[in-house]
Design an enzyme around this catalytic site. Structure first.
Site, PDB file in Angstrom:
ATOM      1  N   ASP A  44      19.150  -9.431 123.483  1.00  0.00           N
ATOM      2  CA  ASP A  44      17.865 -10.066 124.570  1.00  0.00           C
ATOM      3  C   ASP A  44      18.914 -10.705 125.546  1.00  0.00           C
ATOM      4  O   ASP A  44      20.085 -10.483 125.525  1.00  0.00           O
ATOM      5  CB  ASP A  44      17.167 -11.039 123.721  1.00  0.00           C
ATOM      6  CG  ASP A  44      17.952 -12.227 123.340  1.00  0.00           C
ATOM      7  OD1 ASP A  44      18.974 -12.140 123.378  1.00  0.00           O
ATOM      8  OD2 ASP A  44      17.173 -13.121 122.726  1.00  0.00           O
ATOM      9  N   ASP A  61      10.467  -6.314 117.502  1.00  0.00           N
ATOM     10  CA  ASP A  61      11.534  -7.101 117.072  1.00  0.00           C
ATOM     11  C   ASP A  61      10.979  -8.311 116.491  1.00  0.00           C
ATOM     12  O   ASP A  61       9.791  -8.759 117.151  1.00  0.00           O
ATOM     13  CB  ASP A  61      12.835  -7.414 117.776  1.00  0.00           C
ATOM     14  CG  ASP A  61      12.449  -8.269 118.489  1.00  0.00           C
ATOM     15  OD1 ASP A  61      11.710  -8.352 119.679  1.00  0.00           O
ATOM     16  OD2 ASP A  61      12.747  -9.561 118.270  1.00  0.00           O
ATOM     17  N   CYS A  97       6.413  -0.915  95.798  1.00  0.00           N
ATOM     18  CA  CYS A  97       7.639  -0.881  96.447  1.00  0.00           C
ATOM     19  C   CYS A  97       8.869  -0.222  95.666  1.00  0.00           C
ATOM     20  O   CYS A  97       9.006  -0.518  94.319  1.00  0.00           O
ATOM     21  CB  CYS A  97       8.078  -2.218  96.890  1.00  0.00           C
ATOM     22  SG  CYS A  97       9.481  -2.064  98.031  1.00  0.00           S
ATOM     23  N   CYS A 108      12.247  -0.527  96.528  1.00  0.00           N
ATOM     24  CA  CYS A 108      13.422  -1.208  97.171  1.00  0.00           C
ATOM     25  C   CYS A 108      14.407  -1.759  96.127  1.00  0.00           C
ATOM     26  O   CYS A 108      13.806  -1.896  94.848  1.00  0.00           O
ATOM     27  CB  CYS A 108      13.366  -2.386  98.116  1.00  0.00           C
ATOM     28  SG  CYS A 108      12.798  -4.009  97.530  1.00  0.00           S
ATOM     29  N   CYS A 134      12.568  -4.767  94.113  1.00  0.00           N
ATOM     30  CA  CYS A 134      11.615  -4.364  93.332  1.00  0.00           C
ATOM     31  C   CYS A 134      12.086  -3.557  92.107  1.00  0.00           C
ATOM     32  O   CYS A 134      11.595  -3.568  91.092  1.00  0.00           O
ATOM     33  CB  CYS A 134      10.565  -3.915  94.211  1.00  0.00           C
ATOM     34  SG  CYS A 134       9.756  -5.113  95.367  1.00  0.00           S
ATOM     35  N   HIS A 170      13.653  -7.120 100.502  1.00  0.00           N
ATOM     36  CA  HIS A 170      12.213  -6.515 100.278  1.00  0.00           C
ATOM     37  C   HIS A 170      11.390  -6.517 101.566  1.00  0.00           C
ATOM     38  O   HIS A 170      10.999  -5.636 101.801  1.00  0.00           O
ATOM     39  CB  HIS A 170      11.531  -7.449  99.053  1.00  0.00           C
ATOM     40  CG  HIS A 170      10.205  -7.030  99.094  1.00  0.00           C
ATOM     41  ND1 HIS A 170       9.796  -5.923  98.559  1.00  0.00           N
ATOM     42  CD2 HIS A 170       8.999  -7.542  99.752  1.00  0.00           C
ATOM     43  CE1 HIS A 170       8.170  -5.677  98.780  1.00  0.00           C
ATOM     44  NE2 HIS A 170       7.991  -6.762  99.524  1.00  0.00           N
TER      45      HIS A 170
HETATM   46 ZN    ZN Z   1      10.579  -4.240  97.330  1.00  0.00          ZN
END
Ligand code: ZN
Length: 378
Positions: free
Chosen positions: A93, A267, A305, A307, A310, A336
């Site tokens: 930025d 963002d 999820c 990920c 998880c 996560h």
């Molecule tokens: Zn997750």
């Protein structure tokens, strides 16, 4: 040109755009969410972890890097990519937003803004030329023009003067930008909630032919319907062959609603900031892992999820870590939340590809709880 936009298709159900942005450090699919790495680090995540979750572009803050460690040190290290060991794209930025939001002692002049360092109290000055000089030294792929971001609500007359100054500053940024072949500079459309001023700002900036355009001055406290209305009339004012970036927006509902209104890039610090409070975004809505009800919950925080967090850890374990301020707990919640938003954008892109983003929105909002009265923002 350093930055180019490749348009792929429009979703027949909603008008959302599917595309790709090409940068000197690789390409990313749009609509895209960019994790925020304020001080040349996405807090608690390694660059390898960001790559693993398919973050191809991150954002870093000029104002903070200018103060600490200083752009000269980063330039000496070979630029921001090398300094932080990140091979993907980086957007910086201009520092303007921090000057206007962090510092209460500021004085805006035609030349630039005088203000005090929010840490040391030292007197500082930021101008379009200085913002370009710092971002050229950092070597980001996408740089942002130095603009004024007035608070919400702002009077029409003030906003008009501000928009005109932002246009003059944008022109000075273009002149001061020393590496247009290596770094793409985006203009920022301001104008608050006033359609006429957004149009004036968009016309001024598009006449300067930037490789991309941001929509600034939203997510500064206005209600969501105001933001959506402003997006509805602003995105059609922007060229179709350039990327459009909605600054500072990252709640799941706004990512979907912004995409529907033709935004390509977003963002926000939200996913990483709330993670450090132990708050998670899940497919069933917001989850506060500190809550006592998770003390013996040995399921993952989001059963849908896949990920790293998880797949391997339970809510009970993460709750225990977070309650004891263990760094690993914040790493797990951060991983996560970022994965969740990056995956959400993958679903959004897939839905655009299949012309069903409107249906996807309905399903997601229902499941997440946005359709309930008094639904939380995220
Ligand atoms: Zn997750």
């Amino acid at each position: 040109m350093a930055i180019t936009y490749e348009f792929i298709k429009t979703c027949k159900q909603t008008g959302a755009r599917l595309g790709k942005v090409h940068t000197p450090h690789g390409s990313f699919d749009t609509p895209a969410f960019m994790p925020v790495g304020t001080l040349a680090t996405v807090k608690t995540m390694s660059p390898e972890e960001l790559q693993e979750m398919n973050a191809n572009i991150i954002l870093s803050n000029t104002y903070h890097l200018w103060l600490r460690p200083g752009e000269d040190i980063i330039e000496e290290a070979g630029g921001l990519h090398k300094f932080m060991n990140w091979d993907g794209a980086i957007l910086t930025d201009s520092g303007g937003f921090q000057v206007f939001s962090l510092s209460d002692l500021r004085q805006i002049e035609e030349e630039g803004v005088h203000f005090r360092n929010h840490i040391s109290g030292e007197k500082l000055f930021l101008s379009p030329e200085k913002a370009m000089h710092i971002q050229n030294a950092l070597g980001s792929d996408i740089m942002m023009a130095f603009d004024e971001c007035p608070p919400y609500p702002a009077e029409y007359d003030y906003m008009k003067k501000s928009v005109e100054r932002t246009s003059r500053w944008a022109e000075r940024c273009l002149t001061a930008h020393k590496k247009p072949d290596k770094q793409g500079l985006f203009g920022i459309v301001q104008g608050g909630e006033y359609e006429e001023l957004r149009r004036q700002s968009a016309e001024d900036l598009t006449s300067l032919d930037f490789p991309g355009y941001a929509i600034g001055g939203l997510s500064v406290g206005e209600p969501k319907d105001v933001m959506n209305r402003v997006l509805e009339f602003t995105t059609p004012m922007l060229p179709e062959n350039k990327p459009r970036y909605l600054m500072g927006v990252g709640s799941p509902d706004s990512l979907i609603d912004g995409s529907i209104r033709g935004v390509d890039m977003f963002d926000c610090v939200l996913p990483t900031r709330i993670a450090r409070n132990g708050t998670c975004m899940t497919s069933n809505g917001r989850l506060v892992v500190r809550n006592a009800k998770f003390a013996r919950d040995f399921r993952p925080i989001d059963e849908k999820c896949d990920c790293y967090t998880c797949r391997n850890y339970s809510s009970a374990y993460i709750r225990h870590l977070v309650k004891n301020n263990e760094t690993f707990g914040f790493r797990l919640t951060t991983y996560h939340n970022l994965y969740f938003l990056l995956k959400l954008m993958e679903h959004v892109r897939q839905a655009i590809r299949e012309d069903r983003l409107g249906d996807f929105r309905e399903e997601f909002f229902e499941q997440y709880g946005f359709n309930k009265p008094n639904a939380k923002n995220f």
